[in-house]
Design a protein around this motif. Structure first.
Motif, PDB file in Angstrom:
ATOM      1  N   PRO A  97     -67.932 -36.451  16.213  1.00  0.00           N
ATOM      2  CA  PRO A  97     -67.164 -37.989  15.559  1.00  0.00           C
ATOM      3  C   PRO A  97     -66.011 -38.572  17.512  1.00  0.00           C
ATOM      4  O   PRO A  97     -65.749 -39.401  17.263  1.00  0.00           O
ATOM      5  CB  PRO A  97     -65.617 -37.623  15.604  1.00  0.00           C
ATOM      6  CG  PRO A  97     -66.244 -36.302  14.500  1.00  0.00           C
ATOM      7  CD  PRO A  97     -68.052 -35.915  15.469  1.00  0.00           C
ATOM      8  N   ASN A  98     -66.538 -37.661  18.240  1.00  0.00           N
ATOM      9  CA  ASN A  98     -65.966 -38.386  18.944  1.00  0.00           C
ATOM     10  C   ASN A  98     -66.902 -38.950  20.469  1.00  0.00           C
ATOM     11  O   ASN A  98     -66.649 -39.082  22.144  1.00  0.00           O
ATOM     12  CB  ASN A  98     -65.400 -36.790  20.105  1.00  0.00           C
ATOM     13  CG  ASN A  98     -66.214 -35.300  20.505  1.00  0.00           C
ATOM     14  OD1 ASN A  98     -66.914 -35.160  19.899  1.00  0.00           O
ATOM     15  ND2 ASN A  98     -66.277 -35.207  21.592  1.00  0.00           N
ATOM     16  N   GLY A 118     -52.101 -42.530   4.782  1.00  0.00           N
ATOM     17  CA  GLY A 118     -52.447 -41.071   4.810  1.00  0.00           C
ATOM     18  C   GLY A 118     -52.634 -40.122   5.826  1.00  0.00           C
ATOM     19  O   GLY A 118     -52.842 -40.957   7.022  1.00  0.00           O
ATOM     20  N   ARG A 119     -52.027 -38.916   6.409  1.00  0.00           N
ATOM     21  CA  ARG A 119     -52.847 -38.255   7.183  1.00  0.00           C
ATOM     22  C   ARG A 119     -53.979 -38.390   7.938  1.00  0.00           C
ATOM     23  O   ARG A 119     -53.944 -38.172   9.253  1.00  0.00           O
ATOM     24  CB  ARG A 119     -51.998 -36.856   7.351  1.00  0.00           C
ATOM     25  CG  ARG A 119     -52.677 -36.056   8.531  1.00  0.00           C
ATOM     26  CD  ARG A 119     -51.417 -34.185   8.164  1.00  0.00           C
ATOM     27  NE  ARG A 119     -51.994 -33.847   7.144  1.00  0.00           N
ATOM     28  CZ  ARG A 119     -53.788 -33.036   7.251  1.00  0.00           C
ATOM     29  NH1 ARG A 119     -54.717 -33.579   8.809  1.00  0.00           N
ATOM     30  NH2 ARG A 119     -54.094 -33.192   6.759  1.00  0.00           N
ATOM     31  N   ILE A 120     -54.999 -37.604   7.539  1.00  0.00           N
ATOM     32  CA  ILE A 120     -56.438 -37.805   7.253  1.00  0.00           C
ATOM     33  C   ILE A 120     -56.853 -38.472   8.080  1.00  0.00           C
ATOM     34  O   ILE A 120     -57.142 -39.532   8.923  1.00  0.00           O
ATOM     35  CB  ILE A 120     -57.335 -37.276   6.469  1.00  0.00           C
ATOM     36  CG1 ILE A 120     -57.049 -36.374   5.767  1.00  0.00           C
ATOM     37  CG2 ILE A 120     -58.704 -37.647   6.392  1.00  0.00           C
ATOM     38  CD1 ILE A 120     -56.846 -35.510   4.671  1.00  0.00           C
ATOM     39  N   LEU A 121     -57.026 -40.091   7.291  1.00  0.00           N
ATOM     40  CA  LEU A 121     -57.271 -41.476   8.006  1.00  0.00           C
ATOM     41  C   LEU A 121     -56.500 -42.147   8.998  1.00  0.00           C
ATOM     42  O   LEU A 121     -57.171 -42.548  10.447  1.00  0.00           O
ATOM     43  CB  LEU A 121     -56.627 -42.835   6.983  1.00  0.00           C
ATOM     44  CG  LEU A 121     -57.920 -42.694   5.615  1.00  0.00           C
ATOM     45  CD1 LEU A 121     -57.669 -43.623   5.253  1.00  0.00           C
ATOM     46  CD2 LEU A 121     -59.848 -42.512   6.375  1.00  0.00           C
ATOM     47  N   SER A 122     -54.862 -41.443   9.323  1.00  0.00           N
ATOM     48  CA  SER A 122     -54.118 -42.131  10.070  1.00  0.00           C
ATOM     49  C   SER A 122     -55.201 -41.550  11.949  1.00  0.00           C
ATOM     50  O   SER A 122     -54.874 -41.783  12.934  1.00  0.00           O
ATOM     51  CB  SER A 122     -52.724 -42.107   9.938  1.00  0.00           C
ATOM     52  OG  SER A 122     -52.387 -42.743   9.101  1.00  0.00           O
ATOM     53  N   GLU A 123     -54.717 -39.932  10.959  1.00  0.00           N
ATOM     54  CA  GLU A 123     -55.468 -39.166  12.662  1.00  0.00           C
ATOM     55  C   GLU A 123     -56.695 -39.380  12.999  1.00  0.00           C
ATOM     56  O   GLU A 123     -57.043 -39.803  14.157  1.00  0.00           O
ATOM     57  CB  GLU A 123     -55.153 -37.837  12.406  1.00  0.00           C
ATOM     58  CG  GLU A 123     -54.001 -36.856  12.560  1.00  0.00           C
ATOM     59  CD  GLU A 123     -53.978 -35.559  11.449  1.00  0.00           C
ATOM     60  OE1 GLU A 123     -55.071 -34.797  11.406  1.00  0.00           O
ATOM     61  OE2 GLU A 123     -52.129 -35.326  11.849  1.00  0.00           O
ATOM     62  N   VAL A 138     -60.277 -50.825  13.272  1.00  0.00           N
ATOM     63  CA  VAL A 138     -60.905 -49.427  12.775  1.00  0.00           C
ATOM     64  C   VAL A 138     -61.879 -49.436  11.675  1.00  0.00           C
ATOM     65  O   VAL A 138     -62.366 -48.460  11.414  1.00  0.00           O
ATOM     66  CB  VAL A 138     -59.718 -49.165  13.186  1.00  0.00           C
ATOM     67  CG1 VAL A 138     -58.620 -48.576  14.263  1.00  0.00           C
ATOM     68  CG2 VAL A 138     -59.208 -49.046  12.167  1.00  0.00           C
ATOM     69  N   ALA A 139     -62.264 -50.185  10.916  1.00  0.00           N
ATOM     70  CA  ALA A 139     -62.556 -50.143   9.672  1.00  0.00           C
ATOM     71  C   ALA A 139     -64.068 -50.391   9.898  1.00  0.00           C
ATOM     72  O   ALA A 139     -64.662 -50.095   8.394  1.00  0.00           O
ATOM     73  CB  ALA A 139     -61.800 -51.610   8.726  1.00  0.00           C
ATOM     74  N   PHE A 140     -64.318 -50.833  11.013  1.00  0.00           N
ATOM     75  CA  PHE A 140     -65.914 -50.859  11.293  1.00  0.00           C
ATOM     76  C   PHE A 140     -66.329 -48.896  12.145  1.00  0.00           C
ATOM     77  O   PHE A 140     -66.890 -48.069  10.992  1.00  0.00           O
ATOM     78  CB  PHE A 140     -66.886 -51.886  11.730  1.00  0.00           C
ATOM     79  CG  PHE A 140     -66.602 -52.746  10.931  1.00  0.00           C
ATOM     80  CD1 PHE A 140     -66.579 -52.756   9.764  1.00  0.00           C
ATOM     81  CD2 PHE A 140     -66.621 -54.268  11.546  1.00  0.00           C
ATOM     82  CE1 PHE A 140     -66.215 -54.241   9.016  1.00  0.00           C
ATOM     83  CE2 PHE A 140     -66.098 -55.233  10.898  1.00  0.00           C
ATOM     84  CZ  PHE A 140     -66.597 -55.302   9.822  1.00  0.00           C
ATOM     85  N   THR A 141     -66.527 -49.268  12.789  1.00  0.00           N
ATOM     86  CA  THR A 141     -67.261 -48.080  14.140  1.00  0.00           C
ATOM     87  C   THR A 141     -65.899 -47.236  13.934  1.00  0.00           C
ATOM     88  O   THR A 141     -66.102 -46.372  13.728  1.00  0.00           O
ATOM     89  CB  THR A 141     -67.568 -48.530  15.594  1.00  0.00           C
ATOM     90  OG1 THR A 141     -66.030 -48.477  16.162  1.00  0.00           O
ATOM     91  CG2 THR A 141     -68.278 -49.352  15.180  1.00  0.00           C
ATOM     92  N   GLY A 142     -64.680 -46.758  13.540  1.00  0.00           N
ATOM     93  CA  GLY A 142     -63.683 -45.785  13.127  1.00  0.00           C
ATOM     94  C   GLY A 142     -64.172 -45.526  12.066  1.00  0.00           C
ATOM     95  O   GLY A 142     -63.759 -44.062  12.437  1.00  0.00           O
ATOM     96  N   TYR A 143     -64.496 -45.932  10.754  1.00  0.00           N
ATOM     97  CA  TYR A 143     -64.466 -45.352   9.670  1.00  0.00           C
ATOM     98  C   TYR A 143     -66.182 -44.454  10.220  1.00  0.00           C
ATOM     99  O   TYR A 143     -66.739 -43.245   9.834  1.00  0.00           O
ATOM    100  CB  TYR A 143     -64.696 -46.259   8.373  1.00  0.00           C
ATOM    101  CG  TYR A 143     -64.500 -45.879   8.045  1.00  0.00           C
ATOM    102  CD1 TYR A 143     -64.175 -45.073   7.506  1.00  0.00           C
ATOM    103  CD2 TYR A 143     -63.380 -47.453   8.256  1.00  0.00           C
ATOM    104  CE1 TYR A 143     -62.238 -45.851   6.739  1.00  0.00           C
ATOM    105  CE2 TYR A 143     -62.285 -47.577   7.064  1.00  0.00           C
ATOM    106  CZ  TYR A 143     -61.634 -46.382   6.509  1.00  0.00           C
ATOM    107  OH  TYR A 143     -60.405 -47.183   5.649  1.00  0.00           O
TER     108      TYR A 143
END
Length: 367
Positions: A132-133, A185-190, A119-124
């Motif tokens: 985003p979708n 945290g909630r924002i990154l987790s979601e 998630v650290a590449f295309t997830g961000y």
């Protein structure tokens, strides 16, 4: 053949892949098997953890990769080089603790992952996309790995028979998110929940964090393509040690600065109890395991490196015949897959989650 020049020291039936010392040490000193009976120094392993540890008969082995994707990738790449070990029929158990998504399961539960997502590449930053979708247009081939469903089901069955020190084991089937950056945290987790569903065409259920798993799986995938490892014999397992977000009315930094420090040692106890049970079961090497557990689902990476067409990722997104969403739950919790549709560009869109609500995003605005 070149590999005949090497003398194999062991052909393990099960190889345990631990991440850092606390996870590794829970396997030592167990009466049923002495993992420190034989120590094999492997060139390329971390200077902090230079040896593979094996029982005297070589049936069960273990290593410690060191934390982060770089350590995991280099250690596993060094392991699979055919110098001192024959891993062609070995079952690999990726076994570690993790931060947990409280909306899926809870502390001390054990998750067996159908998918591992980077998630650290295309997830961000879903590069090349405008919303985003929308599926990322620029990918690195390591974003998603899918493991053997049949083998995972057997592992879940073994785990449910484990006796813990003071409670009943909760075993669930849900996915692991890999990120070198330690996040909370909630924002990154979601955001990573959304990316999990997007990258798996709506069927993924994100529940555990990791910093190494996709790197480990990529090394094992390349080794499988070279005939050195069997990707169908991999189990990805994480035990929940602490929460990845605060609960309502809790300070946002509390999961990082407070409770996690108290749960890690306890989680290692749980990890040891249930993993010992499963290692004994796999160590019996019944005819089922010796012959291999046939994967009835797609296994491998986002690019179909090992053959067949992935049921996630660009192969299923951009073809005229998109993948059918799979119905899958996390343990006993019923979780319906999220609906997907194609945009005018033919790119797959997925309903996303913002602030605890399901919303559909259309074009560049919110629908």
């Amino acid at each position: 053949m070149k590999e005949r020049l090497y003398t194999y020291k062991a052909k393990p039936k099960v190889f345990i892949i631990s991440i850092f010392p606390l996870e590794g040490e829970v396997w030592w000193g167990i009466p049923e098997f002495d993992l420190l009976a034989t120590n094999i120094t492997v060139p390329g392993f971390s200077p902090l953890f230079p040896d593979a540890h094996c029982t005297a008969d070589g049936d069960l082995c273990q290593l410690v990769t060191g934390e982060s994707e770089i350590n995991a990738a280099i250690t596993i790449s060094s392991l699979v080089a055919p110098l001192k070990l024959d891993l062609t029929t070995t079952y690999s158990l990726i076994s570690g603790i993790a931060r947990v998504n409280p909306e899926v399961t809870t502390l001390s539960s054990v998750a067996f992952a159908p998918y591992a997502l980077q998630v650290a590449f295309t997830g961000y930053d879903p590069q090349g996309s405008t919303t985003p979708n929308e599926y990322p247009q620029s990918i690195y081939r390591t974003e998603v790995f899918e493991a053997n469903t049949e083998l995972r089901s057997l592992a879940v069955g073994f785990a449910k028979t484990a006796t813990l020190n003071d409670s009943t084991l909760v075993a669930v089937e849900c996915d692991v998110a890999t990120s070198d950056a330690y996040y909370s945290g909630r924002i990154l987790s979601e955001a990573f929940e959304n990316f999990t569903r997007l990258a798996t065409n709506g069927s993924g259920v994100y529940c555990m964090t990791a910093r190494e798993d996709n790197a480990t799986l990529e090394a094992l995938l390349r080794a499988t393509a070279a005939g050195l490892v069997d990707f169908a014999r991999i189990i990805v397992m994480r035990t929940a040690s602490d929460m990845h977000r605060s609960y309502p009315r809790q300070a946002a930094d509390e999961p990082i600065l407070g409770e996690p420090r108290q749960f890690r040692a306890r989680a290692a106890e749980y990890l040891s109890s249930q993993d010992q049970s499963r290692a004994r079961d796999l160590g019996e090497w019944s005819s089922t395991f010796a012959a291999g557990v046939n994967a009835t689902n797609y296994i491998g990476d986002i690019s179909g490196t090992l053959g067949r067409t992935p049921d996630f990722g660009p192969a299923s997104v951009f073809n005229d015949n998109p993948a059918v969403l799979k119905k899958r739950g996390a343990g006993g919790v019923k979780r319906s897959p999220v609906g997907t549709k194609k945009s005018a560009k033919g790119k797959r869109n997925v309903d996303v989650r913002l602030g605890g609500y399901e919303v559909e995003k259309k074009g560049l605005g919110f629908g």
